[in-house]
Scaffold this active site. Structure first.
Site: not given
Lengths: 426, 426
Positions: B14, B129, B132, B134, B136, B187, B205
């Site tokens: 993905t 980056e 943690v 995604g 942001i 999902g 995280k």
């Protein structure tokens, strides 16, 4: 690791004092945080004899030339605000090969292009994180973290004074004048609050964020600004009835036919993340093709919040100096996108008006909207004590010039006693 | 300006697919955005013959050695996840002088120190980056924008699956199992949801954010993790009655006697900015001595949101390569702060229990709290249909071990039929 980087502060007001104190507070850790000590060698002030608690009087000077000619000073931190002499000092500093950190939104919004060119020509950093939304990291995220995105919207509450005023009006039912007086009393509003309440301050921040986010220079003069002086407690009450809250929003949109850049009060749904940003807090909402929605929230002003952003930039520039890579990220405007004139923007509108309370009036008003191509999304009618009816209409999105046509006709009709307010809707 | 930087992706799932597509989408602008074109020279997969829509089959390879031995590949982008072989590949890439971008939270949380040392020794970037929250921006803001602050709290909703489940339980009154089934159907939850619902994913995280924010290495094994499997719709209803909402929070605190690092469900006031972060969104709340409060909000997972963060890191590394300043910002852990054991942390608790409905029970229960030093802030009693009384107690802040003592005694009392739930309170 025992290197020392010398810097000069221009200005020792609220922000200058905050930066001085914050660097002093961090001094023992700076070599490990930054890789070098940071020494404030000079603080430029107008009056060196005025006592400034917490600042070593030895570093105070009123002689700009002693700073710009000192080859040991590597970073000039401009915290005076306003266009002159800040612009001249920054130009001269860059020409002397010094890196610049500034919190000056007026200057970046109006003369950014010229200054970035000069920084690039001299291989210097020109950093300005504190110019937009105080402590909130937004410039660096836009230039770096989100650099893979095509951003299409940057929208924010970027003026704490007006957000405080609107919060008081919303939460306590105050009228504008009373809330402004409260903001002045608490030090949130300046003696002359024009730049805040007319939206100019927010407009400068919109110009800067749009330039950085859309890779195309947007000047303050490109931004349409409308303030909050005509917002009433009644508007806020009607907005709430419709599930909305009123905020002063800076909105920048990157559309296929040009950039939209404007500041105006807006109704936003109470479920929108920006709706809960209250008091003097700021927040910036960003939409990009990869990241989807994101929001950055925090304190937009104040001694230490602003110092937080300035010191972040100073540390970044020090890291660049240590690695020999100043000017690593310069101006990122490589496009020349048109900025749309206000009349060509599509908006939804909230209109509150007083009309005669008699047969045929509703048909008359709605036919004006229909004939000018303005579709109505929502309408509420209240009877008022003076025998009139109060009509609140929310339109679908419409080209602003068509809406203006409708408004002109409505104003000329005798059955329409008063157009009380016109506010855009998100 | 016509330089080309060659990179390799490890993994074409993905996230790998998202990064590939996003770089392709931006290709025409990369020279101007980055200063160089970025060419994906290789994509490492297990099965090269499997069709992968949108990815040029020519770049697919199952031969890691062909990547690590190719001197033209300057950046290795690890998007496989898991500890091995990711750890070995990243080690070998760094040893070969290649810069690394990774989205791998497991690896950074467990083997971060070793990898950062290796990156530094080889003067390479190691950026993460995307590990943690995604899309942001949080790692770069912590390392750069907020570098002038002493941060004391980093707290967030950093797992979208559990936030989706809790949102459904809160908004639709679902029980945990039903909400988990819904998350799986959409999902949001994986076939084996353990890492999400037990709080391990959030714990990794927290370890990473605490390490970066507090300048001291916190490992995943230092983080106390409690999941949401025992939260019921009843707890959420009682929380709401008390003006709170229940969220799975990752909390890291920098206190004078050590770092607190934990993940657990928590009651937070509905007015807190994190309370309105719903569905699969993530948000991180930060408190620092200069910046005060800030919050970063956005999508914490998904193909393109994660790709947004990864591509931001790739672009940053490219800029460092072009300026000859890779390893510009390495590991920022220069302290060795102790991590507090769970029992030494102070917390407020929400306790829901069933007790006999008879004289003296309330006195019995409250005296247990009193005798163990647990002060009661709020108490509500409801009568239930089965003849018992349902007691909900919120305590003041108490050392967790003292609270555990109280709980042990309560459990042993015949008048206490059941301790239904124990949840921490912000």
């Amino acid at each position: 690791m025992n290197q020392t980087i010398q810097i000069a502060l221009l200005g020792a007001g609220t922000v200058g004092g905050g930066v001085y104190k914050l660097l002093e507070k961090r001094r023992s850790e700076l070599p490990q945080r930054v890789g070098a000590d940071i020494q404030i060698s000079a603080v430029l002030v107008r009056n060196v004899s005025r006592p400034r608690p917490g600042i070593d009087p030895v570093v105070l000077t009123d002689d700009w030339q002693s700073i710009v000619r000192n080859p040991d000073i590597k970073i000039v931190v401009e915290l005076m605000g306003g266009i002159e002499p800040a612009r001249t000092y920054i130009r001269e500093a860059l020409q002397a090969g010094k890196n610049v950190v500034t919190a000056n939104k007026d200057l970046i919004a109006e003369h950014g292009a010229e200054l970035f060119d000069l920084a690039e020509a001299n291989h210097c950093d020109l950093q300005f994180e504190a110019a937009v939304a105080g402590a909130i990291p937004i410039i660096r995220p836009l230039k770096q973290c989100l650099a893979g995105n095509e951003l299409t919207e940057i929208m924010g509450i970027v003026n704490g004074t007006t957000n405080y005023i609107l919060t008081r009006m919303t939460q306590d039912g105050m009228e504008f004048d009373e809330a402004l007086a409260k903001a002045t009393e608490l030090g949130y509003a300046e003696a002359d609050p024009t730049a805040d309440i007319e939206g100019y301050d927010a407009g400068r921040k919109v110009a800067i964020m749009a330039s950085v986010g859309f890779h195309s220079r947007v000047r303050f003069s490109d931004v349409v600004c409308e303030g909050i002086t005509s917002i009433t407690a009644t508007d806020i009450r009607f907005a709430r009835e419709m599930g909305c809250t009123i905020k002063l929003l800076g909105v920048a949109r990157n559309t296929p036919d040009g950039i939209e850049a404007r500041v105006h009060p807006m109704l936003i749904p109470q479920s929108h993340p920006l709706a809960t940003v209250n008091d003097a807090f700021n927040a910036v909402f960003v939409h990009g093709d990869a990241l989807d929605d994101a929001m950055f929230y925090g304190r937009g002003a104040g001694e230490f919040p602003t110092a937080s952003a300035v010191v972040g930039d100073i540390i970044d520039t020090c890291r660049n100096l240590l690695m020999g890579c100043t000017a690593r990220i310069g101006c990122t405007c490589f496009k020349e996108l048109p900025v749309k004139p206000a009349a060509e923007i599509d908006s939804k509108f909230f209109v509150r008006m007083k009309v005669d309370h008699r047969l045929g009036v509703l048909a008359g008003v709605t036919s004006v909207f229909g004939n000018t191509g303005v579709s109505i999304a929502q309408m509420v009618q209240h009877q008022t004590t003076d025998g009139c009816a109060e009509l609140v209409v929310i339109t679908d999105a419409v080209r602003e010039k068509h809406f203006d046509d409708a408004l002109t006709i409505l104003c000329s009709m005798s059955m329409v006693r008063e157009i009380c307010s016109v506010i855009r809707v998100y």
